[in-house]
Design a protein around this motif. Structure first.
Motif, PDB file in Angstrom:
ATOM      1  N   ILE A  60      39.536  40.410  64.778  1.00 56.60           N
ATOM      2  CA  ILE A  60      38.155  40.068  65.144  1.00 56.60           C
ATOM      3  C   ILE A  60      37.747  38.720  64.556  1.00 56.60           C
ATOM      4  O   ILE A  60      37.112  37.901  65.231  1.00 56.60           O
ATOM      5  CB  ILE A  60      37.198  41.195  64.690  1.00 56.60           C
ATOM      6  CG1 ILE A  60      37.439  42.452  65.539  1.00 56.60           C
ATOM      7  CG2 ILE A  60      35.740  40.753  64.804  1.00 56.60           C
ATOM      8  CD1 ILE A  60      36.715  43.681  65.038  1.00 56.60           C
ATOM      9  N   LYS A  61      38.127  38.474  63.312  1.00 54.05           N
ATOM     10  CA  LYS A  61      37.804  37.183  62.678  1.00 54.05           C
ATOM     11  C   LYS A  61      38.474  36.033  63.432  1.00 54.05           C
ATOM     12  O   LYS A  61      37.862  34.975  63.640  1.00 54.05           O
ATOM     13  CB  LYS A  61      38.263  37.202  61.215  1.00 54.05           C
ATOM     14  CG  LYS A  61      37.403  38.053  60.301  1.00 54.05           C
ATOM     15  CD  LYS A  61      36.014  37.459  60.134  1.00 54.05           C
ATOM     16  CE  LYS A  61      35.181  38.257  59.147  1.00 54.05           C
ATOM     17  NZ  LYS A  61      33.814  37.702  59.026  1.00 54.05           N
ATOM     18  N   TYR A  62      39.732  36.253  63.827  1.00 55.24           N
ATOM     19  CA  TYR A  62      40.433  35.200  64.574  1.00 55.24           C
ATOM     20  C   TYR A  62      39.735  34.928  65.897  1.00 55.24           C
ATOM     21  O   TYR A  62      39.522  33.768  66.283  1.00 55.24           O
ATOM     22  CB  TYR A  62      41.885  35.613  64.810  1.00 55.24           C
ATOM     23  CG  TYR A  62      42.648  34.634  65.680  1.00 55.24           C
ATOM     24  CD1 TYR A  62      43.130  33.437  65.142  1.00 55.24           C
ATOM     25  CD2 TYR A  62      42.865  34.893  67.032  1.00 55.24           C
ATOM     26  CE1 TYR A  62      43.809  32.531  65.943  1.00 55.24           C
ATOM     27  CE2 TYR A  62      43.543  33.998  67.833  1.00 55.24           C
ATOM     28  CZ  TYR A  62      44.019  32.816  67.282  1.00 55.24           C
ATOM     29  OH  TYR A  62      44.681  31.915  68.068  1.00 55.24           O
TER      30      TYR A  62
ATOM     31  N   ARG B  62      42.182  37.650  76.409  1.00 58.45           N
ATOM     32  CA  ARG B  62      43.570  38.119  76.407  1.00 58.45           C
ATOM     33  C   ARG B  62      43.843  39.042  75.237  1.00 58.45           C
ATOM     34  O   ARG B  62      44.550  40.050  75.380  1.00 58.45           O
ATOM     35  CB  ARG B  62      44.519  36.920  76.378  1.00 58.45           C
ATOM     36  CG  ARG B  62      44.606  36.177  77.711  1.00 58.45           C
ATOM     37  CD  ARG B  62      45.439  34.911  77.579  1.00 58.45           C
ATOM     38  NE  ARG B  62      45.454  34.161  78.837  1.00 58.45           N
ATOM     39  CZ  ARG B  62      45.945  32.927  78.952  1.00 58.45           C
ATOM     40  NH1 ARG B  62      46.459  32.319  77.881  1.00 58.45           N
ATOM     41  NH2 ARG B  62      45.935  32.322  80.122  1.00 58.45           N
ATOM     42  N   LEU B  63      43.316  38.716  74.076  1.00 63.66           N
ATOM     43  CA  LEU B  63      43.489  39.586  72.913  1.00 63.66           C
ATOM     44  C   LEU B  63      42.879  40.958  73.170  1.00 63.66           C
ATOM     45  O   LEU B  63      43.469  41.991  72.853  1.00 63.66           O
ATOM     46  CB  LEU B  63      42.845  38.941  71.682  1.00 63.66           C
ATOM     47  CG  LEU B  63      43.575  37.773  71.041  1.00 63.66           C
ATOM     48  CD1 LEU B  63      42.723  37.168  69.929  1.00 63.66           C
ATOM     49  CD2 LEU B  63      44.920  38.220  70.477  1.00 63.66           C
ATOM     50  N   PHE B  64      41.696  40.942  73.752  1.00 62.33           N
ATOM     51  CA  PHE B  64      40.985  42.182  74.053  1.00 62.33           C
ATOM     52  C   PHE B  64      41.769  43.031  75.056  1.00 62.33           C
ATOM     53  O   PHE B  64      41.973  44.239  74.859  1.00 62.33           O
ATOM     54  CB  PHE B  64      39.604  41.827  74.613  1.00 62.33           C
ATOM     55  CG  PHE B  64      38.670  42.994  74.751  1.00 62.33           C
ATOM     56  CD1 PHE B  64      38.371  43.812  73.673  1.00 62.33           C
ATOM     57  CD2 PHE B  64      38.052  43.261  75.971  1.00 62.33           C
ATOM     58  CE1 PHE B  64      37.491  44.884  73.792  1.00 62.33           C
ATOM     59  CE2 PHE B  64      37.165  44.320  76.105  1.00 62.33           C
ATOM     60  CZ  PHE B  64      36.891  45.136  75.016  1.00 62.33           C
TER      61      PHE B  64
ATOM     62  N   VAL C  61      31.796  44.580  70.238  1.00 65.48           N
ATOM     63  CA  VAL C  61      30.529  44.393  69.537  1.00 65.48           C
ATOM     64  C   VAL C  61      30.469  43.035  68.838  1.00 65.48           C
ATOM     65  O   VAL C  61      29.502  42.274  68.996  1.00 65.48           O
ATOM     66  CB  VAL C  61      30.311  45.529  68.516  1.00 65.48           C
ATOM     67  CG1 VAL C  61      29.122  45.210  67.590  1.00 65.48           C
ATOM     68  CG2 VAL C  61      30.075  46.856  69.234  1.00 65.48           C
ATOM     69  N   PHE C  62      31.500  42.718  68.077  1.00 63.78           N
ATOM     70  CA  PHE C  62      31.445  41.531  67.219  1.00 63.78           C
ATOM     71  C   PHE C  62      31.908  40.247  67.908  1.00 63.78           C
ATOM     72  O   PHE C  62      31.484  39.157  67.515  1.00 63.78           O
ATOM     73  CB  PHE C  62      32.281  41.757  65.958  1.00 63.78           C
ATOM     74  CG  PHE C  62      31.694  42.784  65.029  1.00 63.78           C
ATOM     75  CD1 PHE C  62      30.538  42.515  64.311  1.00 63.78           C
ATOM     76  CD2 PHE C  62      32.286  44.029  64.882  1.00 63.78           C
ATOM     77  CE1 PHE C  62      29.985  43.457  63.466  1.00 63.78           C
ATOM     78  CE2 PHE C  62      31.746  44.983  64.035  1.00 63.78           C
ATOM     79  CZ  PHE C  62      30.580  44.692  63.324  1.00 63.78           C
ATOM     80  N   VAL C  63      32.759  40.364  68.909  1.00 65.45           N
ATOM     81  CA  VAL C  63      33.256  39.164  69.598  1.00 65.45           C
ATOM     82  C   VAL C  63      32.445  38.891  70.862  1.00 65.45           C
ATOM     83  O   VAL C  63      32.012  37.760  71.098  1.00 65.45           O
ATOM     84  CB  VAL C  63      34.756  39.304  69.935  1.00 65.45           C
ATOM     85  CG1 VAL C  63      35.243  38.076  70.709  1.00 65.45           C
ATOM     86  CG2 VAL C  63      35.577  39.489  68.652  1.00 65.45           C
ATOM     87  N   PHE C  64      32.219  39.919  71.673  1.00 66.74           N
ATOM     88  CA  PHE C  64      31.488  39.740  72.930  1.00 66.74           C
ATOM     89  C   PHE C  64      29.997  40.049  72.791  1.00 66.74           C
ATOM     90  O   PHE C  64      29.249  39.986  73.779  1.00 66.74           O
ATOM     91  CB  PHE C  64      32.101  40.609  74.022  1.00 66.74           C
ATOM     92  CG  PHE C  64      33.526  40.236  74.363  1.00 66.74           C
ATOM     93  CD1 PHE C  64      33.843  38.942  74.715  1.00 66.74           C
ATOM     94  CD2 PHE C  64      34.534  41.179  74.314  1.00 66.74           C
ATOM     95  CE1 PHE C  64      35.151  38.591  75.015  1.00 66.74           C
ATOM     96  CE2 PHE C  64      35.841  40.849  74.612  1.00 66.74           C
ATOM     97  CZ  PHE C  64      36.155  39.545  74.966  1.00 66.74           C
ATOM     98  N   LYS C  65      29.564  40.415  71.583  1.00 71.22           N
ATOM     99  CA  LYS C  65      28.145  40.635  71.273  1.00 71.22           C
ATOM    100  C   LYS C  65      27.504  41.711  72.144  1.00 71.22           C
ATOM    101  O   LYS C  65      26.348  41.594  72.555  1.00 71.22           O
ATOM    102  CB  LYS C  65      27.356  39.318  71.420  1.00 71.22           C
ATOM    103  CG  LYS C  65      27.943  38.151  70.655  1.00 71.22           C
ATOM    104  CD  LYS C  65      28.021  38.428  69.164  1.00 71.22           C
ATOM    105  CE  LYS C  65      28.585  37.231  68.407  1.00 71.22           C
ATOM    106  NZ  LYS C  65      28.731  37.513  66.952  1.00 71.22           N
TER     107      LYS C  65
ATOM    108  N   GLN D  98      37.825  30.928  75.143  1.00 71.18           N
ATOM    109  CA  GLN D  98      37.390  32.217  75.660  1.00 71.18           C
ATOM    110  C   GLN D  98      38.533  32.995  76.306  1.00 71.18           C
ATOM    111  O   GLN D  98      38.527  34.234  76.309  1.00 71.18           O
ATOM    112  CB  GLN D  98      36.259  32.029  76.671  1.00 71.18           C
ATOM    113  CG  GLN D  98      34.968  31.517  76.046  1.00 71.18           C
ATOM    114  CD  GLN D  98      33.837  31.442  77.044  1.00 71.18           C
ATOM    115  OE1 GLN D  98      34.048  31.541  78.252  1.00 71.18           O
ATOM    116  NE2 GLN D  98      32.624  31.248  76.545  1.00 71.18           N
ATOM    117  N   LYS D  99      39.520  32.274  76.845  1.00 74.26           N
ATOM    118  CA  LYS D  99      40.670  32.954  77.443  1.00 74.26           C
ATOM    119  C   LYS D  99      41.459  33.711  76.375  1.00 74.26           C
ATOM    120  O   LYS D  99      41.968  34.810  76.627  1.00 74.26           O
ATOM    121  CB  LYS D  99      41.577  31.951  78.150  1.00 74.26           C
ATOM    122  CG  LYS D  99      40.989  31.393  79.438  1.00 74.26           C
ATOM    123  CD  LYS D  99      41.991  30.494  80.145  1.00 74.26           C
ATOM    124  CE  LYS D  99      41.420  29.986  81.469  1.00 74.26           C
ATOM    125  NZ  LYS D  99      42.368  29.098  82.192  1.00 74.26           N
ATOM    126  N   VAL D 100      41.548  33.130  75.195  1.00 73.87           N
ATOM    127  CA  VAL D 100      42.247  33.789  74.095  1.00 73.87           C
ATOM    128  C   VAL D 100      41.507  35.059  73.687  1.00 73.87           C
ATOM    129  O   VAL D 100      42.115  36.114  73.471  1.00 73.87           O
ATOM    130  CB  VAL D 100      42.397  32.843  72.884  1.00 73.87           C
ATOM    131  CG1 VAL D 100      42.940  33.593  71.670  1.00 73.87           C
ATOM    132  CG2 VAL D 100      43.307  31.674  73.238  1.00 73.87           C
TER     133      VAL D 100
END
Length: 230
Positions: free
Chosen positions: A26-28, A40-42, A143-147, A35-37
């Motif tokens: 999540i920090k990364y 893709r991680l998700f 929650v934390f990345v896409f708010k 945004q593509k990264v």
């Protein structure tokens, strides 16, 4: 390989590893400007969780005994794990509204009191932890990345969707003489259901506490949002 005991190393170590990896992931994602990264991680995480369920059932169908009365992926966490790539791809808010309560309220209970018949290094052991801890990582990533945050009305949407799921499982249990979602019998391992009496009282009590539990989950988000605005 015996049943995993609550508080054992087989219980604690996967949780610690998952917390560490989730925080790092999540920090990364939060600190990357690509945004593509993030996406893709998700999606990769969701696919890995889903594949753990597919591979587990494919292996048992091909090489082990497979009983549709006990082995179908109809328990809530397994079913959500199969469907989670759809959410990761479309990222629809109504999906999040349902999943955020199902995963946090339901999966955490499975993490605290795991129901794993065979411990490390069985396939079921790895499947169980990848699914339960992976789903938590996915929802916190949203929650934390896409708010993404639930609204008050999301509580009732999620609860209504849960009732539809329960009705479906009741029908399936009747047709297969099964015990999916523990609607006919409590799990063999220790669980919070042990405090709610025998059948059908533990089902009634569970239904009564679901809405308050969903409300508690919502209040955590609400209070954090209020704190962030100060």
């Amino acid at each position: 390989m015996q049943r995993v005991r609550v508080g054992s190393l087989e219980h604690i170590i996967p949780i610690c590893i998952a917390i560490l990896l989730s925080v790092l992931l999540i920090k990364y994602a939060q600190h990357t400007s690509n945004q593509k990264v993030e996406t893709r991680l998700f999606s990769t995480l969701a696919v890995l969780v889903s594949l753990s369920v597919f591979s587990f059932h494919a292996y048992h169908i091909g090489f082990k005994s497979y009983d549709i009365e006990t082995d179908l992926p109809l328990y809530l966490c397994s079913l959500v794990a199969l469907l989670i790539p759809i959410f990761s791809y479309y990222r629809k808010y109504w999906m999040f509204e349902i999943l955020v309560f199902w995963i946090i309220a339901g999966t955490i209970q499975g993490v605290i009191t795991p129901d794993i018949a065979m411990g490390f290094p069985s396939l079921d052991y790895f499947r169980y932890w990848i699914v339960h801890l992976g789903l938590l990582c996915i929802i916190f990533y949203a929650v934390f990345v896409f708010k993404m945050k639930p609204k008050f009305k999301s509580i009732f949407k999620s609860f209504f969707a849960l009732q539809l799921y329960v009705v479906l499982i009741v029908v399936i249990n009747y047709l297969l003489d099964a015990n999916y979602f523990y609607l006919n019998q409590k799990p063999k391992s220790a669980s919070i259901l042990d405090y709610f009496g025998e059948w059908p009282y533990y089902i009634i009590i569970t239904q009564l506490i679901v809405l308050p539990l969903f409300f508690v989950v919502y209040m955590v988000f609400y209070l954090i949002s209020k704190y962030e605005k100060i």
